[in-house]
Enzyme design. Structure first.
Site, PDB file in Angstrom:
ATOM      1  N   THR A 202      -8.658  -9.650   3.542  1.00 46.20           N
ATOM      2  CA  THR A 202      -7.619 -10.243   2.700  1.00 46.20           C
ATOM      3  C   THR A 202      -8.290 -11.226   1.754  1.00 46.20           C
ATOM      4  O   THR A 202      -9.217 -11.917   2.161  1.00 46.20           O
ATOM      5  CB  THR A 202      -6.703 -11.068   3.638  1.00 46.20           C
ATOM      6  OG1 THR A 202      -6.082 -10.196   4.529  1.00 46.20           O
ATOM      7  CG2 THR A 202      -5.686 -11.896   2.891  1.00 46.20           C
ATOM      8  N   ARG A 230       5.732  -4.332   9.151  1.00 47.55           N
ATOM      9  CA  ARG A 230       5.094  -5.601   9.576  1.00 47.55           C
ATOM     10  C   ARG A 230       4.671  -6.407   8.348  1.00 47.55           C
ATOM     11  O   ARG A 230       4.049  -5.903   7.431  1.00 47.55           O
ATOM     12  CB  ARG A 230       3.874  -5.289  10.437  1.00 47.55           C
ATOM     13  CG  ARG A 230       3.084  -6.523  10.928  1.00 47.55           C
ATOM     14  CD  ARG A 230       1.873  -6.803  10.073  1.00 47.55           C
ATOM     15  NE  ARG A 230       1.031  -7.873  10.634  1.00 47.55           N
ATOM     16  CZ  ARG A 230      -0.007  -8.400  10.000  1.00 47.55           C
ATOM     17  NH1 ARG A 230      -0.342  -7.965   8.805  1.00 47.55           N
ATOM     18  NH2 ARG A 230      -0.712  -9.349  10.548  1.00 47.55           N
ATOM     19  N   GLY A 232       2.541  -9.850   7.344  1.00 49.50           N
ATOM     20  CA  GLY A 232       1.593 -10.807   7.921  1.00 49.50           C
ATOM     21  C   GLY A 232       1.703 -12.173   7.283  1.00 49.50           C
ATOM     22  O   GLY A 232       2.645 -12.480   6.546  1.00 49.50           O
ATOM     23  N   GLY A 256      -3.162 -12.634  11.115  1.00 49.17           N
ATOM     24  CA  GLY A 256      -1.988 -13.320  10.589  1.00 49.17           C
ATOM     25  C   GLY A 256      -1.070 -13.838  11.665  1.00 49.17           C
ATOM     26  O   GLY A 256      -0.471 -14.915  11.535  1.00 49.17           O
TER      27      GLY A 256
HETATM   28  N1  ASP Z   1      -4.293 -12.016   7.333  1.00 52.21           N
HETATM   29  C1  ASP Z   1      -4.080 -10.609   7.152  1.00 52.21           C
HETATM   30  C2  ASP Z   1      -2.822 -10.238   7.875  1.00 52.21           C
HETATM   31  O1  ASP Z   1      -2.650 -10.630   9.021  1.00 52.21           O
HETATM   32  C3  ASP Z   1      -5.170  -9.713   7.611  1.00 52.21           C
HETATM   33  C4  ASP Z   1      -6.603 -10.121   7.405  1.00 52.21           C
HETATM   34  O2  ASP Z   1      -6.874 -11.088   6.731  1.00 52.21           O
HETATM   35  O3  ASP Z   1      -7.500  -9.457   7.946  1.00 52.21           O
HETATM   36  O4  ASP Z   1      -2.072  -9.462   7.344  1.00 52.21           O
END
Ligand code: ASP
Length: 364
Positions: A202, A230, A232, A256
């Site tokens: 991300t 879903r 995040g 997340g």
């Molecule tokens: N933070 C992101 C989420 O949970 C995923 C990630 O950063 O790897 O959607």
């Protein structure tokens, strides 16, 4: 004995399993270490930009734009657009890994310090730059957060172009995951060279202008193979990113579900408001996230089975980042140019729990 900043902070925090040591270590790093110079240098390094490591091209672009007087949020969004439109980055926008149905659903949010406004989209499909859609929600509506079909309808009305975001490469990786994750289903395993991947990366970017105005943005394809629908942390103002023009900005990458429970980006900004340096504030947020983690995701010593990273910038241009485990880098651009620096951390990578990990716990 000479200790590097990483050793000092990492070892101190690990030994104490608490913040007291991490804080002491940071404070004692002043004034000779790079941390000290940075903290002392404060105002003259602006405009400054901090992001996750995959934003290394973006931080340079954002700083360049702010040198030409661009708005900090416009600059940060132009920075993350580079990654959103890069089909080889499987964690963001075009080429992002899909959900368990093979559909790419994207999350993004942003905040504009000077006007104290925010925008966000969750589980939006077929639009490569959700960061810009989040900004359009901020700029053109009385709302903050649009999701799913409504977010896409809004984007199309605003003139965004619809496109298939599932690249052939991402589709192959998804098929491999689908074939492998359940030995009892009807999909045969194939001995090919496609590797099952879980995304990590991300992009969060936080920017401060020479005059101290701040913007923040986070954008992602989210946890790979997630349950459809879903959303995040990236889409959630206060969790995936947060900005207060009086104080600074922060954002996160990683699990997340761990970040949402502590409103992590807001927590980091509040720590800075109360006097913590950006790096200290990030370390404190990691500690809080671990305190709030359910037993199945930590080992007996409370070492998490997941990744989580915070990034922060202060109004005066100080910056920092911290990851749970050692070895990660973040991107920064300021008067010393664009570069990667090591994140502070709580535990050495060698302390990460071994053995089977719950399927969705790890994002890399
Ligand atoms: N933070 C992101 C989420 O949970 C995923 C990630 O950063 O790897 O959607």
């Amino acid at each position: 004995m000479s200790l590097t900043r990483r050793d000092f902070i990492g070892a101190g925090a690990a030994a104490a399993a608490g913040l007291a040591m991490a804080r002491t270590a940071s404070a004692s790093a002043l004034p000779d270490s790079p941390v000290g110079r940075r903290r002392g240098a404060a105002a003259d390094n602006r405009p400054a930009v901090v992001s996750s490591a995959n934003g290394i091209r973006g931080v340079a672009k954002a700083r360049e734009m702010m040198l030409q007087n661009a708005d900090p949020l416009d600059a940060a969004i132009a920075g993350v657009n580079i990654t959103e439109l890069d089909p080889t980055d499987h964690s963001v926008g075009l080429g992002g890994l899909p959900n368990e149905d093979g559909v790419v659903q994207l999350d993004a949010s942003c905040m504009h310090g000077p006007t104290r406004r925010a925008g966000a989209v969750g589980a939006i499909e077929d639009i490569a730059t959700p960061s810009l859609v989040a900004k359009a929600v901020m700029d053109y509506t009385d709302h903050i957060f649009l999701v799913g079909a409504g977010a896409k309808k809004f984007a199309l009305e605003m003139g965004f172009k619809e496109q298939n975001l599932l690249t052939d490469e991402a589709r192959q990786i998804w098929l491999k995951w689908k074939a492998n994750h359940d030995p009892n289903d009807a999909w045969l395993d194939h001995d090919d060279d496609v590797k099952v991947q879980f995304t990590h990366g991300t992009i969060n970017m936080n920017a401060v202008t020479a005059g101290g105005d701040i913007g923040s943005v986070t954008t992602t394809s989210g946890m790979s193979y997630k349950i459809p629908g879903r959303v995040g942390d990236s889409a959630i103002v206060g969790a995936g990113q947060y900005c207060d023009n009086d104080v600074g900005a922060s954002g996160s990458t990683g699990r997340g579900e761990a970040n949402i429970k502590i409103a992590g980006a807001f927590f980091v900004v509040e720590q800075m408001r109360n006097g913590a340096s950006p790096e200290e504030a990030c370390l404190r947020a990691l500690q809080r996230a671990i305190q709030m983690t359910e037993a199945r995701l930590v080992d007996e010593r409370k070492r998490p089975r997941y990744d989580l990273t915070y990034y922060a910038i202060a109004k005066d241009g100080r910056y920092g980042s911290a990851n749970i485990y050692s070895g990660l880098q973040f991107a920064v651009a300021d008067a010393r140019g664009a570069r990667l620096e090591p994140c502070a951390y709580l535990f050495k990578e060698s302390e990460r729990p071994r053995g089977p990990v719950p399927m969705h716990a790890l994002s890399r």
